[in-house]
Design a protein around this motif. Structure first.
Motif, short mmCIF file in Angstrom:
data_model
loop_
_atom_site.label_atom_id
_atom_site.label_comp_id
_atom_site.label_asym_id
_atom_site.label_seq_id
_atom_site.Cartn_x
_atom_site.Cartn_y
_atom_site.Cartn_z
N SER A 76 0.78 -1.23 -0.04
CA SER A 76 -0.06 -0.11 0.01
C SER A 76 0.89 1.27 -0.17
O SER A 76 2.22 1.19 0.34
CB SER A 76 -0.97 -0.18 1.30
N THR A 77 0.18 2.38 -0.26
CA THR A 77 1.07 3.55 -0.40
C THR A 77 0.19 4.91 0.13
O THR A 77 -1.01 4.64 0.19
CB THR A 77 1.22 4.04 -1.99
N VAL A 78 1.05 5.72 0.58
CA VAL A 78 0.55 6.92 1.33
C VAL A 78 -0.08 7.90 0.06
O VAL A 78 0.70 7.97 -0.80
CB VAL A 78 1.65 7.67 1.90
N PRO A 79 -1.34 8.35 0.21
CA PRO A 79 -1.95 9.09 -0.74
C PRO A 79 -1.39 10.31 -0.99
O PRO A 79 -0.68 10.94 0.01
CB PRO A 79 -3.37 9.26 -0.30
N GLN A 80 -1.21 10.95 -2.09
CA GLN A 80 -0.65 12.26 -2.36
C GLN A 80 -1.39 13.32 -1.39
O GLN A 80 -2.62 13.25 -1.40
CB GLN A 80 -0.72 12.53 -3.74
N GLY A 81 -0.56 13.90 -0.71
CA GLY A 81 -1.24 15.06 0.27
C GLY A 81 -1.73 14.72 1.34
O GLY A 81 -2.45 15.34 2.18
N ALA A 82 -1.48 13.53 2.00
CA ALA A 82 -2.08 12.95 3.02
C ALA A 82 -1.72 13.57 4.14
O ALA A 82 -0.71 14.13 4.39
CB ALA A 82 -1.67 11.30 3.27
N PRO A 83 -2.68 14.02 5.10
CA PRO A 83 -2.56 14.68 6.13
C PRO A 83 -1.66 14.28 7.18
O PRO A 83 -1.52 12.81 7.18
CB PRO A 83 -3.87 14.92 6.85
N ARG A 84 -0.94 14.96 8.00
CA ARG A 84 -0.06 14.29 8.98
C ARG A 84 -0.70 13.67 10.06
O ARG A 84 -1.85 13.95 10.19
CB ARG A 84 0.71 15.42 9.59
N GLY A 85 -0.12 12.64 10.70
CA GLY A 85 -0.64 11.83 11.67
C GLY A 85 -0.31 10.21 11.58
O GLY A 85 0.42 10.14 10.81
N GLU A 86 -1.04 9.64 12.51
CA GLU A 86 -0.62 8.09 12.81
C GLU A 86 -1.68 7.44 11.76
O GLU A 86 -2.91 7.45 12.00
CB GLU A 86 -0.46 7.80 13.94
N TYR A 87 -1.09 6.58 10.82
CA TYR A 87 -2.02 5.54 10.14
C TYR A 87 -1.91 4.14 10.45
O TYR A 87 -0.76 3.54 10.46
CB TYR A 87 -1.56 5.73 8.33
N CYS A 88 -3.03 3.52 10.94
CA CYS A 88 -2.94 2.14 11.52
C CYS A 88 -3.52 1.07 10.63
O CYS A 88 -4.85 1.32 10.37
CB CYS A 88 -3.48 2.19 12.75
#
Length: 281
Positions: A76-88
């Motif tokens: 999986s990848t982080v979406p472009q422009g994803a807000p900062r924070g913790e992704y679980c």
């Protein structure tokens, strides 16, 4: 998931819910996946349900002999422009005779901002005393992949300097400044450079700044501190610049510095650009 018992675990269902921002609605992007069962040569496929953001094995349930391990592999990848924070990411299993369980793994997305500047003159060369001169046009943009915008925006221009890194005022006159904000400019899909200008359909003339309407050498445009250049957006500035009568022929430079603050991290940022303009007799 490992069957550590002495009997076959039946109807084992292994699933993974892709990482989401804690307290938010942004999810990781699903790329690909498969699963393996130890002691076999089998590599199984997976399904992805977009509504629940859940990855499951195909078939949905599998029997595991004692000692066997089912491993679910996901990219999986982080979406472009994803807000900062913790992704679980949450992985879970259930079965008809082996109970249930789950585990979680998290990644942290930090604040990040990337910026782009452009500076051009629309007429070159120019002549001393000519009242038309040239239009100096600049862009100040936050790259679309950023997850924070730019505030405390200040644009500083030097017109008609002799050195491209000169920070003191030049000798050219300036007037008729116009400032536009465009939340969705057109970009080159390969380079990311902005190819549209102030005439773009989404561009609007703004007045939320202070500056000197006309003068010689140096101009500062100071925006309201809370004005935000959002990711993907751009400020267009157009100013008429002329060489006064008696200006010596030769190469001169227009310079442009953009100072701002990254809105989330609070970092102070500076960008610099220069463009040459030639004066002919």
């Amino acid at each position: 998931m490992t069957n550590s018992g002495s009997a076959t675990a039946t109807a084992v269902a292994v699933r993974d819910v892709l990482g989401s921002l804690t307290g938010g609605s942004t999810f990781m992007n699903f790329g690909s996946g498969n699963y393996t069962v130890s002691g076999t040569a089998q590599t199984g496929s997976v399904s992805f349900d977009t509504a629940s953001r859940t990855v499951s094995t195909v078939p949905a349930t599998i029997n595991l002999a004692p000692g066997q391990t089912l491993t679910l592999n996901i990219t999986s990848t982080v979406p472009q422009g994803a807000p900062r924070g913790e992704y679980c990411d949450t992985g879970s299993y259930s079965s008809t005779n082996g109970g249930t369980g789950q585990a979680q793994a998290c990644v942290t997305v930090t604040s990040f901002i990337a910026e782009q500047t452009q500076l051009v003159d629309t007429t070159d060369p120019i002549r001393p005393g000519n009242t038309t001169g040239t239009i100096v046009a600049s862009n100040a943009s936050v790259e679309p992949a950023s997850n924070e915008g730019a505030t405390n925006n200040v644009l500083i221009y030097n017109y008609g300097v002799l050195d491209p890194v000169q920070t003191t005022a030049g000798v050219f006159n300036y007037s008729n400044t116009q400032v536009y904000y465009d939340p969705t400019p057109v970009r080159n899909p390969t380079t990311g450079a902005i190819t549209s200008d102030f005439t773009n359909a989404s561009s609007t003339l703004v007045t939320n700044y202070t500056t000197t309407a006309s003068g010689t050498g140096q101009q500062t445009i100071t925006f309201d501190p809370t004005f935000r250049v959002a990711p993907g957006a751009v400020i267009y500035v157009r100013t008429q610049v002329t060489a006064p009568a008696g200006t010596a022929e030769g190469q001169y430079f227009q310079t442009y510095r953009w100072n701002n603050t990254a809105e989330s991290s609070g970092r102070a940022l500076t960008n610099y650009k220069t463009e040459s303009t030639t004066v002919v007799p």
